[in-house]
Write an enzyme that holds these catalytic residues in place. Structure first.
Site: not given
Length: 285
Positions: A62, A128
Protein backbone atom coordinates in the site's frame (compact mmCIF):
# COMPACT_ATOMS: atom_id res chain seq x y z
CA UNK A 1 11.27 -16.66 -36.77
CA UNK A 2 9.83 -16.51 -33.24
CA UNK A 3 11.71 -14.31 -30.78
CA UNK A 4 12.90 -16.18 -27.71
CA UNK A 5 11.41 -14.93 -24.45
CA UNK A 6 13.35 -14.78 -21.21
CA UNK A 7 11.85 -14.55 -17.72
CA UNK A 8 13.72 -12.31 -15.29
CA UNK A 9 13.49 -12.21 -11.52
CA UNK A 10 14.02 -8.79 -9.91
CA UNK A 11 14.88 -8.32 -6.23
CA UNK A 12 13.71 -4.89 -5.13
CA UNK A 13 13.87 -2.47 -2.20
CA UNK A 14 12.14 0.87 -1.74
CA UNK A 15 11.15 3.56 0.73
CA UNK A 16 7.41 3.77 0.19
CA UNK A 17 6.90 7.17 1.80
CA UNK A 18 6.59 9.15 -1.43
CA UNK A 19 4.93 6.45 -3.54
CA UNK A 20 1.21 5.78 -4.00
CA UNK A 21 1.85 2.10 -3.34
CA UNK A 22 3.26 -0.56 -5.65
CA UNK A 23 0.57 -0.92 -8.30
CA UNK A 24 0.40 1.29 -11.36
CA UNK A 25 -2.56 3.67 -11.21
CA UNK A 26 -4.46 6.09 -13.38
CA UNK A 27 -3.13 9.56 -13.97
CA UNK A 28 -3.98 12.40 -11.61
CA UNK A 29 -6.93 14.65 -12.60
CA UNK A 30 -4.44 17.20 -13.98
CA UNK A 31 -2.93 14.54 -16.24
CA UNK A 32 0.30 14.02 -14.30
CA UNK A 33 1.38 10.40 -13.69
CA UNK A 34 0.64 8.86 -10.29
CA UNK A 35 3.97 7.94 -8.73
CA UNK A 36 4.03 4.20 -8.00
CA UNK A 37 6.87 1.74 -7.54
CA UNK A 38 5.69 -0.46 -10.41
CA UNK A 39 5.50 2.38 -12.90
CA UNK A 40 8.86 3.79 -11.83
CA UNK A 41 10.72 0.50 -12.30
CA UNK A 42 8.87 -0.45 -15.47
CA UNK A 43 9.72 2.88 -17.06
CA UNK A 44 13.42 2.55 -16.25
CA UNK A 45 13.58 -1.08 -17.33
CA UNK A 46 11.75 -0.35 -20.59
CA UNK A 47 14.21 2.46 -21.32
CA UNK A 48 17.23 0.23 -20.75
CA UNK A 49 15.88 -2.76 -22.69
CA UNK A 50 14.23 -0.67 -25.42
CA UNK A 51 11.05 -2.72 -25.17
CA UNK A 52 7.85 -2.45 -23.08
CA UNK A 53 8.11 -4.32 -19.77
CA UNK A 54 5.31 -5.45 -17.46
CA UNK A 55 6.12 -6.55 -13.90
CA UNK A 56 4.32 -9.16 -11.80
CA UNK A 57 5.01 -8.68 -8.10
CA UNK A 58 5.03 -11.01 -5.10
CA UNK A 59 2.96 -8.66 -2.94
CA UNK A 60 1.32 -5.32 -3.73
CA UNK A 61 2.23 -2.92 -0.96
CA UNK A 62 0.00 0.00 0.00
CA UNK A 63 0.91 3.68 -0.13
CA UNK A 64 3.57 4.43 2.46
CA UNK A 65 4.63 0.80 2.99
CA UNK A 66 8.29 -0.07 2.41
CA UNK A 67 10.17 -3.11 1.12
CA UNK A 68 13.66 -4.52 1.52
CA UNK A 69 12.87 -7.95 0.06
CA UNK A 70 10.26 -7.43 -2.66
CA UNK A 71 10.34 -9.78 -5.69
CA UNK A 72 8.91 -9.33 -9.18
CA UNK A 73 9.24 -11.04 -12.54
CA UNK A 74 9.03 -9.90 -16.15
CA UNK A 75 9.10 -11.61 -19.53
CA UNK A 76 11.34 -9.90 -22.05
CA UNK A 77 12.67 -10.66 -25.53
CA UNK A 78 16.05 -12.37 -25.01
CA UNK A 79 17.42 -10.19 -27.80
CA UNK A 80 16.84 -7.08 -25.67
CA UNK A 81 19.87 -8.09 -23.58
CA UNK A 82 22.14 -8.02 -26.63
CA UNK A 83 23.53 -4.57 -25.93
CA UNK A 84 27.13 -3.53 -25.34
CA UNK A 85 26.60 -2.55 -21.71
CA UNK A 86 24.62 -5.72 -20.90
CA UNK A 87 26.17 -8.32 -23.23
CA UNK A 88 23.47 -10.89 -22.55
CA UNK A 89 24.02 -10.86 -18.77
CA UNK A 90 20.86 -9.88 -16.81
CA UNK A 91 22.92 -9.09 -13.70
CA UNK A 92 24.39 -6.08 -15.52
CA UNK A 93 20.96 -4.48 -15.46
CA UNK A 94 21.51 -3.67 -11.79
CA UNK A 95 24.14 -1.05 -12.58
CA UNK A 96 22.19 0.32 -15.55
CA UNK A 97 18.98 0.67 -13.54
CA UNK A 98 20.81 2.35 -10.63
CA UNK A 99 21.65 5.24 -12.96
CA UNK A 100 18.00 5.77 -13.92
CA UNK A 101 16.03 5.01 -10.76
CA UNK A 102 15.38 7.62 -8.06
CA UNK A 103 17.12 7.25 -4.70
CA UNK A 104 14.08 5.79 -2.94
CA UNK A 105 13.87 2.63 -5.07
CA UNK A 106 16.55 0.13 -6.05
CA UNK A 107 16.71 -3.11 -8.02
CA UNK A 108 19.57 -4.92 -6.30
CA UNK A 109 19.36 -8.24 -8.15
CA UNK A 110 18.34 -9.39 -11.65
CA UNK A 111 18.59 -13.01 -12.78
CA UNK A 112 17.19 -15.31 -15.44
CA UNK A 113 14.76 -17.86 -14.01
CA UNK A 114 12.61 -20.75 -15.17
CA UNK A 115 9.52 -19.72 -17.19
CA UNK A 116 7.54 -21.60 -14.52
CA UNK A 117 8.65 -19.14 -11.82
CA UNK A 118 5.87 -16.74 -10.84
CA UNK A 119 6.78 -14.03 -8.35
CA UNK A 120 3.23 -13.98 -7.00
CA UNK A 121 1.85 -17.48 -7.30
CA UNK A 122 5.05 -19.49 -6.73
CA UNK A 123 5.72 -17.82 -3.37
CA UNK A 124 5.58 -19.96 -0.24
CA UNK A 125 5.56 -17.15 2.33
CA UNK A 126 5.82 -13.39 2.71
CA UNK A 127 7.40 -11.84 5.79
CA UNK A 128 6.90 -8.35 7.17
CA UNK A 129 8.39 -6.37 10.04
CA UNK A 130 6.40 -3.61 11.70
CA UNK A 131 8.36 -1.01 13.76
CA UNK A 132 6.54 1.10 16.33
CA UNK A 133 7.60 3.32 19.20
CA UNK A 134 5.58 4.42 22.21
CA UNK A 135 8.15 6.93 23.42
CA UNK A 136 6.61 10.35 24.22
CA UNK A 137 9.15 12.07 21.94
CA UNK A 138 8.18 9.89 18.98
CA UNK A 139 10.45 8.13 16.50
CA UNK A 140 14.17 8.75 16.14
CA UNK A 141 14.44 11.38 13.35
CA UNK A 142 16.73 9.17 11.24
CA UNK A 143 14.12 6.37 11.39
CA UNK A 144 11.00 8.53 11.25
CA UNK A 145 10.09 7.34 7.75
CA UNK A 146 9.86 3.65 8.71
CA UNK A 147 8.79 3.79 12.37
CA UNK A 148 5.21 4.34 13.46
CA UNK A 149 4.22 6.09 16.69
CA UNK A 150 1.66 4.68 19.16
CA UNK A 151 0.75 7.30 21.75
CA UNK A 152 0.09 5.00 24.72
CA UNK A 153 2.49 2.63 26.53
CA UNK A 154 1.95 -1.07 25.81
CA UNK A 155 2.51 -4.44 27.46
CA UNK A 156 4.45 -6.64 25.03
CA UNK A 157 3.38 -9.81 26.87
CA UNK A 158 -0.30 -9.01 26.32
CA UNK A 159 0.41 -8.20 22.68
CA UNK A 160 2.05 -11.59 22.21
CA UNK A 161 -0.99 -13.36 23.69
CA UNK A 162 -3.14 -11.60 21.11
CA UNK A 163 -0.66 -12.37 18.32
CA UNK A 164 -0.62 -16.08 19.19
CA UNK A 165 -4.33 -16.28 18.40
CA UNK A 166 -3.65 -15.27 14.80
CA UNK A 167 -1.25 -18.13 14.07
CA UNK A 168 -2.72 -20.87 11.92
CA UNK A 169 -5.23 -21.15 9.07
CA UNK A 170 -8.10 -18.70 9.61
CA UNK A 171 -10.57 -16.52 7.81
CA UNK A 172 -9.22 -13.00 8.42
CA UNK A 173 -12.25 -11.19 6.99
CA UNK A 174 -12.55 -9.07 10.17
CA UNK A 175 -9.00 -7.79 9.60
CA UNK A 176 -9.06 -7.21 5.83
CA UNK A 177 -10.48 -4.89 3.26
CA UNK A 178 -12.04 -7.60 1.17
CA UNK A 179 -11.95 -7.62 -2.62
CA UNK A 180 -14.91 -8.96 -4.62
CA UNK A 181 -14.78 -12.74 -5.20
CA UNK A 182 -11.46 -13.02 -3.32
CA UNK A 183 -10.92 -15.27 -0.31
CA UNK A 184 -9.77 -13.87 3.03
CA UNK A 185 -8.53 -17.27 4.27
CA UNK A 186 -4.82 -17.12 5.07
CA UNK A 187 -2.29 -19.19 6.99
CA UNK A 188 -0.19 -17.18 9.44
CA UNK A 189 3.02 -19.08 10.13
CA UNK A 190 4.38 -16.71 12.78
CA UNK A 191 3.52 -13.49 14.55
CA UNK A 192 6.18 -12.54 17.08
CA UNK A 193 6.59 -9.33 19.04
CA UNK A 194 10.15 -8.26 19.86
CA UNK A 195 11.42 -5.65 22.31
CA UNK A 196 13.81 -3.76 20.01
CA UNK A 197 14.71 -0.78 22.20
CA UNK A 198 18.21 0.66 22.19
CA UNK A 199 19.79 3.65 23.91
CA UNK A 200 18.89 5.77 20.89
CA UNK A 201 15.46 4.22 20.37
CA UNK A 202 13.72 3.51 23.68
CA UNK A 203 10.23 2.02 23.87
CA UNK A 204 10.64 0.43 20.44
CA UNK A 205 8.80 -2.73 19.41
CA UNK A 206 8.81 -4.88 16.29
CA UNK A 207 6.17 -7.29 15.05
CA UNK A 208 7.58 -10.06 12.84
CA UNK A 209 4.78 -11.58 10.76
CA UNK A 210 5.02 -14.42 8.22
CA UNK A 211 2.13 -15.95 6.25
CA UNK A 212 1.52 -17.74 2.99
CA UNK A 213 -0.16 -14.55 1.78
CA UNK A 214 -1.90 -11.46 3.14
CA UNK A 215 -5.15 -9.81 2.18
CA UNK A 216 -5.51 -6.05 1.83
CA UNK A 217 -4.59 -4.16 5.05
CA UNK A 218 -4.26 -7.44 6.98
CA UNK A 219 -0.84 -6.91 8.59
CA UNK A 220 -1.60 -3.37 9.71
CA UNK A 221 -4.92 -4.53 11.18
CA UNK A 222 -3.32 -7.42 13.09
CA UNK A 223 -0.67 -5.06 14.46
CA UNK A 224 -3.27 -2.49 15.51
CA UNK A 225 -5.35 -5.17 17.25
CA UNK A 226 -2.29 -6.27 19.24
CA UNK A 227 -1.48 -2.66 20.15
CA UNK A 228 -5.06 -2.13 21.33
CA UNK A 229 -4.63 -5.14 23.61
CA UNK A 230 -1.19 -3.95 24.68
CA UNK A 231 -2.45 -0.53 25.76
CA UNK A 232 -5.25 -2.14 27.75
CA UNK A 233 -8.23 -0.85 25.76
CA UNK A 234 -9.04 -4.41 24.65
CA UNK A 235 -8.75 -7.72 26.47
CA UNK A 236 -6.33 -10.33 25.02
CA UNK A 237 -9.30 -12.67 24.47
CA UNK A 238 -10.97 -10.05 22.25
CA UNK A 239 -9.21 -11.05 19.03
CA UNK A 240 -9.95 -14.78 18.81
CA UNK A 241 -13.75 -14.49 18.33
CA UNK A 242 -13.11 -12.02 15.49
CA UNK A 243 -11.62 -14.86 13.45
CA UNK A 244 -15.16 -16.17 13.04
CA UNK A 245 -16.44 -12.95 11.45
CA UNK A 246 -17.24 -12.79 7.73
CA UNK A 247 -16.84 -9.02 7.23
CA UNK A 248 -14.41 -6.37 8.43
CA UNK A 249 -15.01 -5.55 12.09
CA UNK A 250 -15.63 -1.85 12.83
CA UNK A 251 -13.57 -1.93 16.06
CA UNK A 252 -10.42 -3.12 14.30
CA UNK A 253 -8.10 -0.16 13.73
CA UNK A 254 -5.45 0.26 11.06
CA UNK A 255 -1.86 0.86 12.19
CA UNK A 256 0.01 3.57 10.21
CA UNK A 257 1.49 2.40 6.91
CA UNK A 258 4.93 3.91 7.58
CA UNK A 259 5.88 1.26 10.15
CA UNK A 260 5.50 -1.67 7.76
CA UNK A 261 8.27 -3.21 5.63
CA UNK A 262 8.14 -6.32 3.41
CA UNK A 263 11.42 -8.03 4.28
CA UNK A 264 11.32 -11.43 2.56
CA UNK A 265 9.51 -13.62 0.05
CA UNK A 266 10.38 -17.32 0.08
CA UNK A 267 10.06 -19.78 -2.82
CA UNK A 268 10.30 -23.56 -3.27
CA UNK A 269 12.97 -25.32 -5.30
CA UNK A 270 12.61 -24.65 -9.06
CA UNK A 271 11.13 -28.09 -9.73
CA UNK A 272 8.17 -27.17 -7.50
CA UNK A 273 7.35 -23.75 -9.02
CA UNK A 274 4.45 -25.00 -11.13
CA UNK A 275 2.86 -27.09 -8.40
CA UNK A 276 3.09 -24.26 -5.90
CA UNK A 277 1.46 -21.87 -8.37
CA UNK A 278 -1.35 -24.37 -8.95
CA UNK A 279 -2.03 -24.69 -5.21
CA UNK A 280 -1.92 -20.92 -4.68
CA UNK A 281 -4.45 -20.27 -7.43
CA UNK A 282 -6.89 -22.75 -5.86
CA UNK A 283 -9.40 -20.80 -3.75
CA UNK A 284 -9.41 -21.92 -0.13
CA UNK A 285 -12.34 -22.31 2.30
Amino acid sequence: MIDETLRLRLDIAYDGTDFHGWARQREQPDGTPTRTVQQTIQSALSTVLRTPVELTVAGRTDAGVHASGQVAHADIPAASLDQRSIDGDPARLVRRLAKLLPADVRVYGVSAVSPLFDARFSALTRSYVYRVTTHPAGALPTRARDTAVWRRPVDIGAMQVAADAFVGLHDFAAFCRAKPHATTVRKVVEMRWVEASTGEEPNLYEAHVTADAFCWNMVRSLVAACLQVGEGSKDPTWVEPLLGETTRHPHVLLAPAKGLTLVDVSYPAPEHYAERARLTRAKRD
